[in-house]
Design a protein around this motif. Sequence first.
Motif, mmCIF file in Angstrom:
data_model
loop_
_atom_site.group_PDB
_atom_site.id
_atom_site.type_symbol
_atom_site.label_atom_id
_atom_site.label_comp_id
_atom_site.label_asym_id
_atom_site.label_seq_id
_atom_site.Cartn_x
_atom_site.Cartn_y
_atom_site.Cartn_z
ATOM 1 N N UNK A 118 0.822 -1.205 0.000
ATOM 2 C CA UNK A 118 0.000 0.000 0.000
ATOM 3 C C UNK A 118 0.860 1.260 0.000
ATOM 4 N N UNK A 119 2.003 1.209 0.656
ATOM 5 C CA UNK A 119 2.896 2.361 0.618
ATOM 6 C C UNK A 119 3.460 2.566 -0.784
ATOM 7 N N UNK A 157 -4.530 -2.275 -5.663
ATOM 8 C CA UNK A 157 -4.945 -1.050 -6.356
ATOM 9 C C UNK A 157 -6.450 -0.848 -6.227
ATOM 10 N N UNK A 158 -7.201 -1.948 -6.291
ATOM 11 C CA UNK A 158 -8.655 -1.827 -6.107
ATOM 12 C C UNK A 158 -8.975 -1.379 -4.693
ATOM 13 N N UNK A 159 -8.193 -1.870 -3.750
ATOM 14 C CA UNK A 159 -8.381 -1.446 -2.365
ATOM 15 C C UNK A 159 -8.060 0.037 -2.236
ATOM 16 N N UNK A 160 -6.991 0.444 -2.908
ATOM 17 C CA UNK A 160 -6.569 1.834 -2.855
ATOM 18 C C UNK A 160 -7.639 2.765 -3.422
ATOM 19 N N UNK A 161 -8.304 2.328 -4.472
ATOM 20 C CA UNK A 161 -9.343 3.145 -5.109
ATOM 21 C C UNK A 161 -10.432 3.511 -4.111
ATOM 22 N N UNK A 168 -7.032 8.664 0.009
ATOM 23 C CA UNK A 168 -5.737 9.038 -0.572
ATOM 24 C C UNK A 168 -5.499 8.316 -1.889
ATOM 25 N N UNK A 169 -6.001 7.079 -1.996
ATOM 26 C CA UNK A 169 -5.838 6.345 -3.252
ATOM 27 C C UNK A 169 -6.667 6.953 -4.362
ATOM 28 N N UNK A 194 -8.566 10.170 -9.530
ATOM 29 C CA UNK A 194 -9.682 10.937 -10.088
ATOM 30 C C UNK A 194 -9.577 12.393 -9.654
ATOM 31 N N UNK A 195 -9.568 13.283 -10.622
ATOM 32 C CA UNK A 195 -9.445 14.706 -10.317
ATOM 33 C C UNK A 195 -10.734 15.421 -10.659
ATOM 34 N N UNK A 196 -11.424 15.897 -9.609
ATOM 35 C CA UNK A 196 -12.673 16.624 -9.839
ATOM 36 C C UNK A 196 -12.494 18.132 -9.756
#
Lengths: 529, 431
Positions: free
Chosen positions: B311-312, B381-385, B389-390, B395-397
């Motif tokens: 995760x890091x 990566x799915x967990x991070x989503x 912070x992931x 995704x930038x809104x």
Amino acid sequence: MTSSKIVVVGSGPAGTAASWPLVEAGHDVQMLDAGIAALPSTPINRPTLAELRGGAPDAWRHLLKPDLSGLREVGDTSPKLRCAANAEFEKGYQESNQLFTSDYVAVGALAQGGLSNVWGAVTPVFDEADLTNFPFGLDALLPSYRAVADRIGISCGHDDPIVNGPDIPTQPPLPLAGVGAEVFERYRALEEGLSVRIARSRLAVLSEDKGARRGCDQGGGCLWGCPHSAVFNSAEEIAQLEQYPNFSFVSGKLVRSLTRKDGGGFSIQGVDRQAKSFFEHQSETVILAAGTLPSTRLVLSLLEKYGEPLPLATTPGFAAAYCLPSHLLRPLPELQTGVPQLTFRLGMEEGENAYAFGLMFNASTMSLPDLVAHLPLTRRGGTALMEALLPSLALVLCNLPSEYADCQISLERGEKRAADRLNVSGKYLSNFVTAAKNVRAGIARDFSRLGLYSLPGSAHLYPPGALNHHAGTLPMGGMTSKFGEVEGAPDLFVVDGSVLNGLPARNHTFTVMANADRIGRYLAARSAH
Amino acid sequence: MPKLEHLILTGATGYIGGRLLSAAQAKGLRVTVLSRSLPVENGGNNVRWLEWSLGEPPPDGMFEGNGGEAIIHLAHRWHDTSGTPSEDPNIAGTRHLVDAAREHGVKRFVFASSCSARQDALNHYGRTKWQIEQLLEEPDEVVARIGLVYGGPLTGLWGMLCRIVRLSPVLPMVDAGRPNQPIHIDDVCEGLLKLAEKEELDRSIYVLADPEPVPFGRILQLISSKVFGRRLFIIPIPFGLVMGLLDMVEKVPGIPPINRERLLGLAGIRTLKNADHLVALGLTLRPFAGGLAAERPNLRRLLLREATIVMRYLTRMRPSSTVLRHYVRGVLAYDGGQPIPLPLPVRLMPSLLALWDPVAALVGSPDSLASRRQKRIAMALRLSEATREGAALMYQYSHQSRVMKGAKLLAVLILETLFLPVRVVATLLWR
């Protein structure tokens, strides 16, 4: 042992579509479904996708589900299986239905509502050309299309009948946003000179409230299920049907075989999945709506048609990503829909009626980890690149007609006392790769004139069956009558994809529903006398 | 069928039998054990032991005769195989048991056979098992063909395999490619008890084994890596070569005949299609990978350590305890249940995992280390989503500075180009 007048097997869209006309006309209908329960419904107060990504508390419960089943890998099929359904959803489908596949992907669900829990809700209408091989014309089917649309709610833009098929009354179209909106605007400004025809999608998604279901509010989290029931799901129709005293629903009953009784009627045998015991049920009339492969197995087993290979129609397809550079680095839209924004059609050289049929999604409503998986970059670098590209990306899913695939089924006798098995195998014909390339080239050429450029290396061919469009094993006018009655087994009807006469590239579920409605009406009228 | 209350068990002193006895007791069944030797403390805990040897008629008083009993017959006598089949005590002994069971109205007879049971099996064991299967003709007489059993106490074939993999990091192995269908010992016990209890059976032979076969050499490698945390290299030796060598060796005067039973048993095995048997029985098997991994101690601690590192790598931030817990749960439930080895530099500096991040197209078979690593990072990566912070990395809104973004992207692309050759090598090395 219970005894019925009419038994419908399966609670997917075909099953409910056939049941409605019969139930409304007062006939006694019992529906048997293998699903023990419905998929847990999406919480009505789920935050929008933008809010979930922006740090809503416990976002993981919505994005991964409380049992974390969103963490699992689902392989080369729809990402909705991972995000909207849990691990139990597709488990045991092949084994329970005695399906043995080689080089073929057969996904299904033993849950109420079947695959309508995770479908894309795309509902074009077949035109006369699509119905060429059918033993009836559009005029026989159109009233049913209308009736079904009226009941389930379809939203659409009435832009181009060549894309979405003959017009039917619908709710207003869902709003476009992001890349989809821009592409459609440019297309409208530039219509001449393009071979591709683009329209706003015709979808079984409400844009306005209807009954207990709310219209789409563009929350954007469609991939993870719809909190408003705006997307049609036949599981929700079961409760409505149960309002009628002449309809009953029995869950957890997996039908394994049918036998004809002397003097008419059928004996339905299967497994009660909850009590873990066998059941037997009698009925005068049986309507099979368990899905193409399971229904076909039951019919072939009853007819004792062992060993003979039968053709299975499936639409081959591919996915690819396209970039609209003008949208690079823009902020993502706070509100947008995650269903296909646009639908397009591209004629193919191979024949007058041959065409490719495609859907375009805003990639930002997809799950980025799924998109990064295909990049040759590190996960960290891939994420950074995809984050930059995402606002400008459109994901295209394109189907080709079933003539490009050669898939077969055959029934194998079960050993000793075991049930009969259905073997399914598939491959694409040698001209498919060329045809797909030509289609991609044609799309790329026209899209580039709209400022939409294909992302190199992003094209992905799906293996046979992965897109879940399979049909045509018991075609009407052949193995079944033009009302889906099995030749050699009177009072046994099939109403799901099995009875279609081939598959064009257009999505076929709506047509299956219309046909099921047509057959239901025929049965209702016939039995009334 | 009245509810099962009394279970008659043979072979309870063996590897599977012992475990089955405990499982039956845990279910609250009364058990009668037929055994050659009686334990020091006979009885108690709803179990009684009766002296009996395979080949003898069953002892008096064995049956309760009230219709609520079943027999599970696991006992097998390993013996001199040079005699004729009709003299085989296993066949004669089972016949006695079956006859007695029919006479006393026993409701279910479960015979523990093997996946190697075939009329033309290469080894005596397989042929014998097949012949015994033919004795069971009545509807409530059912055969359980059991696959390669692993897990639990280190005895029987499982114990032998665990000892073998620890002999040396490199092992020659006969017929390493021959597929076997494994099954965890607790799943076998559950399956056998279900067969004894189930009201109606829809077939006469149930195969209790994983529908997915695993090559024998691979089984050894998996046992070595998952249970003992070590890599094992297998040198495959052709079967014919070994048999030929044995032939030659046996010709030397003074050398006694070599028992080839086990070897022939391995060679003759065929894959049996049985996914529908398991569904019919309502039996869900532990996946082989996870089943083996669960036999390993310290699992949770290792997974937590791995979670922190991975995760890091993905987010550059220390993961919260919720995220760590979810990672461990995700691995145990959905990704094989065991840690992936991470090289020392990565353990010290998680960002270096970039160099070992596999190239998806080159990972090879789903069992390879590269493939497992790739899947694990994909899961992470799915967990991070689903974390704040992931998601912020994906995704930038809101508006961003184009210049800053452009510069960052350029840096990423340069680094990726530099990393790629290293990653290709790393992936190919660990296929």
